[in-house]
Design a protein around this motif. Sequence first.
Motif, PDB file in Angstrom:
ATOM      1  N   ARG A   1      80.664  -9.375  85.782  1.00  0.00           N
ATOM      2  CA  ARG A   1      80.772  -7.916  85.732  1.00  0.00           C
ATOM      3  C   ARG A   1      81.737  -7.536  84.611  1.00  0.00           C
ATOM      4  O   ARG A   1      82.834  -8.094  84.518  1.00  0.00           O
ATOM      5  CB  ARG A   1      81.288  -7.370  87.072  1.00  0.00           C
ATOM      6  CG  ARG A   1      80.407  -7.737  88.255  1.00  0.00           C
ATOM      7  CD  ARG A   1      81.040  -7.362  89.579  1.00  0.00           C
ATOM      8  NE  ARG A   1      82.337  -8.019  89.791  1.00  0.00           N
ATOM      9  CZ  ARG A   1      82.468  -9.286  90.163  1.00  0.00           C
ATOM     10  NH1 ARG A   1      81.403 -10.042  90.365  1.00  0.00           N
ATOM     11  NH2 ARG A   1      83.680  -9.804  90.346  1.00  0.00           N
ATOM     12  N   ILE A   2      81.338  -6.599  83.781  1.00  0.00           N
ATOM     13  CA  ILE A   2      82.217  -6.110  82.725  1.00  0.00           C
ATOM     14  C   ILE A   2      82.703  -4.724  83.122  1.00  0.00           C
ATOM     15  O   ILE A   2      81.923  -3.776  83.181  1.00  0.00           O
ATOM     16  CB  ILE A   2      81.502  -6.071  81.361  1.00  0.00           C
ATOM     17  CG1 ILE A   2      81.057  -7.493  80.967  1.00  0.00           C
ATOM     18  CG2 ILE A   2      82.425  -5.482  80.299  1.00  0.00           C
ATOM     19  CD1 ILE A   2      80.326  -7.556  79.640  1.00  0.00           C
ATOM     20  N   LYS A   3      83.981  -4.621  83.436  1.00  0.00           N
ATOM     21  CA  LYS A   3      84.580  -3.363  83.856  1.00  0.00           C
ATOM     22  C   LYS A   3      85.292  -2.713  82.676  1.00  0.00           C
ATOM     23  O   LYS A   3      85.839  -3.391  81.822  1.00  0.00           O
ATOM     24  CB  LYS A   3      85.565  -3.599  85.006  1.00  0.00           C
ATOM     25  CG  LYS A   3      84.888  -4.091  86.282  1.00  0.00           C
ATOM     26  CD  LYS A   3      85.859  -4.116  87.442  1.00  0.00           C
ATOM     27  CE  LYS A   3      85.160  -4.471  88.749  1.00  0.00           C
ATOM     28  NZ  LYS A   3      86.110  -4.470  89.904  1.00  0.00           N
ATOM     29  N   THR A   4      85.277  -1.398  82.655  1.00  0.00           N
ATOM     30  CA  THR A   4      85.907  -0.673  81.552  1.00  0.00           C
ATOM     31  C   THR A   4      87.080   0.163  82.054  1.00  0.00           C
ATOM     32  O   THR A   4      87.038   0.709  83.154  1.00  0.00           O
ATOM     33  CB  THR A   4      84.895   0.241  80.841  1.00  0.00           C
ATOM     34  OG1 THR A   4      84.331   1.161  81.795  1.00  0.00           O
ATOM     35  CG2 THR A   4      83.764  -0.587  80.225  1.00  0.00           C
ATOM     36  N   ASN A   5      88.098   0.232  81.235  1.00  0.00           N
ATOM     37  CA  ASN A   5      89.275   1.055  81.514  1.00  0.00           C
ATOM     38  C   ASN A   5      89.611   1.796  80.227  1.00  0.00           C
ATOM     39  O   ASN A   5      90.363   1.301  79.385  1.00  0.00           O
ATOM     40  CB  ASN A   5      90.433   0.162  81.971  1.00  0.00           C
ATOM     41  CG  ASN A   5      91.669   0.964  82.343  1.00  0.00           C
ATOM     42  OD1 ASN A   5      91.732   2.175  82.127  1.00  0.00           O
ATOM     43  ND2 ASN A   5      92.669   0.286  82.897  1.00  0.00           N
ATOM     44  N   PHE A   6      89.008   2.969  80.069  1.00  0.00           N
ATOM     45  CA  PHE A   6      89.183   3.767  78.861  1.00  0.00           C
ATOM     46  C   PHE A   6      90.105   4.946  79.167  1.00  0.00           C
ATOM     47  O   PHE A   6      89.916   5.632  80.171  1.00  0.00           O
ATOM     48  CB  PHE A   6      87.847   4.293  78.339  1.00  0.00           C
ATOM     49  CG  PHE A   6      86.825   3.216  78.057  1.00  0.00           C
ATOM     50  CD1 PHE A   6      87.210   1.943  77.667  1.00  0.00           C
ATOM     51  CD2 PHE A   6      85.464   3.487  78.179  1.00  0.00           C
ATOM     52  CE1 PHE A   6      86.275   0.952  77.399  1.00  0.00           C
ATOM     53  CE2 PHE A   6      84.507   2.510  77.914  1.00  0.00           C
ATOM     54  CZ  PHE A   6      84.912   1.236  77.527  1.00  0.00           C
ATOM     55  N   SER A   7      91.065   5.176  78.302  1.00  0.00           N
ATOM     56  CA  SER A   7      91.998   6.281  78.531  1.00  0.00           C
ATOM     57  C   SER A   7      91.353   7.636  78.284  1.00  0.00           C
ATOM     58  O   SER A   7      91.899   8.675  78.659  1.00  0.00           O
ATOM     59  CB  SER A   7      93.231   6.129  77.635  1.00  0.00           C
ATOM     60  OG  SER A   7      92.864   6.185  76.264  1.00  0.00           O
ATOM     61  N   SER A   8      90.173   7.636  77.666  1.00  0.00           N
ATOM     62  CA  SER A   8      89.460   8.885  77.378  1.00  0.00           C
ATOM     63  C   SER A   8      87.987   8.551  77.142  1.00  0.00           C
ATOM     64  O   SER A   8      87.638   7.405  76.869  1.00  0.00           O
ATOM     65  CB  SER A   8      90.048   9.562  76.144  1.00  0.00           C
ATOM     66  OG  SER A   8      89.273  10.682  75.763  1.00  0.00           O
ATOM     67  N   ASP A   9      87.128   9.556  77.295  1.00  0.00           N
ATOM     68  CA  ASP A   9      85.700   9.357  77.019  1.00  0.00           C
ATOM     69  C   ASP A   9      85.425   9.280  75.525  1.00  0.00           C
ATOM     70  O   ASP A   9      84.373   8.811  75.099  1.00  0.00           O
ATOM     71  CB  ASP A   9      84.872  10.493  77.628  1.00  0.00           C
ATOM     72  CG  ASP A   9      84.861  10.440  79.148  1.00  0.00           C
ATOM     73  OD1 ASP A   9      85.025   9.327  79.695  1.00  0.00           O
ATOM     74  OD2 ASP A   9      84.702  11.497  79.774  1.00  0.00           O
TER      75      ASP A   9
END
Length: 199
Positions: A73-81
Amino acid sequence: STPTPPPPMLRSLVGSEMCIRDSNITNDLLALAELEEKEKLDLEREYAYSNIIEIAKYSIEILKIHSEKKKIRIKTNFSSDEISIKCLSSEIEKIFINLLQNAINYSPENDEIIIKITKESSNLIIEIIDNGPGVNTIDKEYIFNRFYTADKNRSYSSLGGTGLGLSIVKHAANLHSGKVELIDTTKGATFRVTIPQIN
């Protein structure tokens, strides 16, 4: 006694795999040579604003078949779109593709990889975090060298790579006056790319 040769079908499969591997190595060598040439030039005027989040999502999609094969699974943690900086988008894509491929290759099955993207002051920060075997202190100095593998028991080809991915990442970061580093962690590996904003 004379050993029995492998059946034609097996010989064909092995031959095909070797051709694909050789082709991948050739492509990566060409990409690396192109990056090294670009580093010698002043390409800042060719930089354009690009949404790094979209490049990351596109890279995840490209590698989806590889991650799903290992049930990763590749999870994302982006501070903004949307995090946009002036860059060469094709080279930023190389950073994501090669770091993600490296993380997939070394991660155990049924595991997860995390992509973190933030913008701190005038810097873009990209982190790829995996739960693989990690990298020992001795190897840290050399992992960005061509054809270097930290796992002496397995070749880069047996891991599905070419041994050039991290070197490509280093040069792609250098091209943007940035850097890539391996962050000390107690488990797995965390690669961090820092790229300053081009005004």
